[in-house]
Write a protein that holds these residues in place. Structure first.
Motif, mmCIF file in Angstrom:
data_model
loop_
_atom_site.group_PDB
_atom_site.id
_atom_site.type_symbol
_atom_site.label_atom_id
_atom_site.label_comp_id
_atom_site.label_asym_id
_atom_site.label_seq_id
_atom_site.Cartn_x
_atom_site.Cartn_y
_atom_site.Cartn_z
ATOM 1 N N ILE A 17 0.836 -1.207 0.000
ATOM 2 C CA ILE A 17 0.000 0.000 0.000
ATOM 3 C C ILE A 17 0.869 1.254 0.000
ATOM 4 O O ILE A 17 0.609 2.196 -0.758
ATOM 5 N N TYR A 18 1.924 1.279 0.806
ATOM 6 C CA TYR A 18 2.822 2.442 0.832
ATOM 7 C C TYR A 18 3.499 2.656 -0.525
ATOM 8 O O TYR A 18 3.591 3.778 -1.019
ATOM 9 N N SER A 20 2.446 1.637 -3.517
ATOM 10 C CA SER A 20 1.483 2.058 -4.544
ATOM 11 C C SER A 20 1.053 3.518 -4.332
ATOM 12 O O SER A 20 0.915 4.275 -5.301
ATOM 13 N N LEU A 21 0.834 3.938 -3.098
ATOM 14 C CA LEU A 21 0.483 5.340 -2.841
ATOM 15 C C LEU A 21 1.629 6.272 -3.233
ATOM 16 O O LEU A 21 1.409 7.346 -3.803
ATOM 17 N N VAL A 24 1.621 6.592 -7.049
ATOM 18 C CA VAL A 24 0.517 7.437 -7.526
ATOM 19 C C VAL A 24 0.821 8.915 -7.286
ATOM 20 O O VAL A 24 0.637 9.762 -8.171
ATOM 21 N N ILE A 25 1.326 9.242 -6.117
ATOM 22 C CA ILE A 25 1.648 10.638 -5.797
ATOM 23 C C ILE A 25 2.800 11.128 -6.666
ATOM 24 O O ILE A 25 2.758 12.240 -7.209
#
Length: 175
Positions: A17-18, A20-21, A24-25
């Motif tokens: 999750i970290y 992928s976030l 995206v950012i």
């Protein structure tokens, strides 16, 4: 119940999750914030062009050149640059667009040709001291104003030519 499931899922997959976030950012910054992303045709305007005037694309380079000429012309009239005052930036852009429109209208009317003698007379008038041309005043103007602002003699000539043409256009309109 829902919160406890979310916490367990996050504990198991926190690394994914970290990452992928973060991706995206990072991608959003690359696409929307960097200069190449911002000039990629935002608003339907092609890269390097700021729009169209009279059916022609107005490039960023040409607009900036006209902006510097308008700023120089204002300096010749008033003794100060509009670009050095943040509050006048919008007025400088409006003046630049007004000058571009006026030059287009003058060309359409056929009053845009300026002879060398007219230009020389205006230079003598602008850089005159006691009624005669002052080389020292002109030299100081070149060193302290033109060169320090990234301009040269050709830019001065073009700004003065445009001033002559715009004065003709104003006289033609008032007549």
């Amino acid at each position: 119940m829902f919160i406890s499931r979310f916490n367990r899922f996050f504990d198991r997959h926190s690394r994914i999750i970290y990452i992928s976030l973060g991706l995206v950012i990072s991608l959003s910054f690359v696409v929307f914030v960097t200069p190449s992303g911002a000039s990629r045709g935002s608003g339907g305007v092609p890269k390097g062009s700021i729009g169209t005037m009279y059916g022609k694309k107005l490039s960023q380079k040409e607009f900036m050149h006209q902006l510097h000429l308008a700023d120089l012309s204002y300096y010749l009239r008033s003794g100060e640059f509009m670009s050095q005052d943040r509050a006048r930036e919008t007025a400088l852009m409006q003046e630049t667009l007004r000058r571009i429109r006026a030059m287009h209208e003058a060309k359409k009317r056929g009053i845009d040709a300026v002879s060398t003698s007219e230009l020389e007379d205006l230079v003598r008038k602008v850089f005159a001291r006691d009624g005669t041309f002052d080389r020292e005043l002109f030299g100081r103007f070149e060193d302290n104003v033109l060169y320090r602002n990234g301009l040269d003699g050709a830019d001065l000539d073009e700004a003065l030519r445009q001033n002559i043409v715009m004065a003709r256009l104003d006289a033609d309109v008032q007549a």
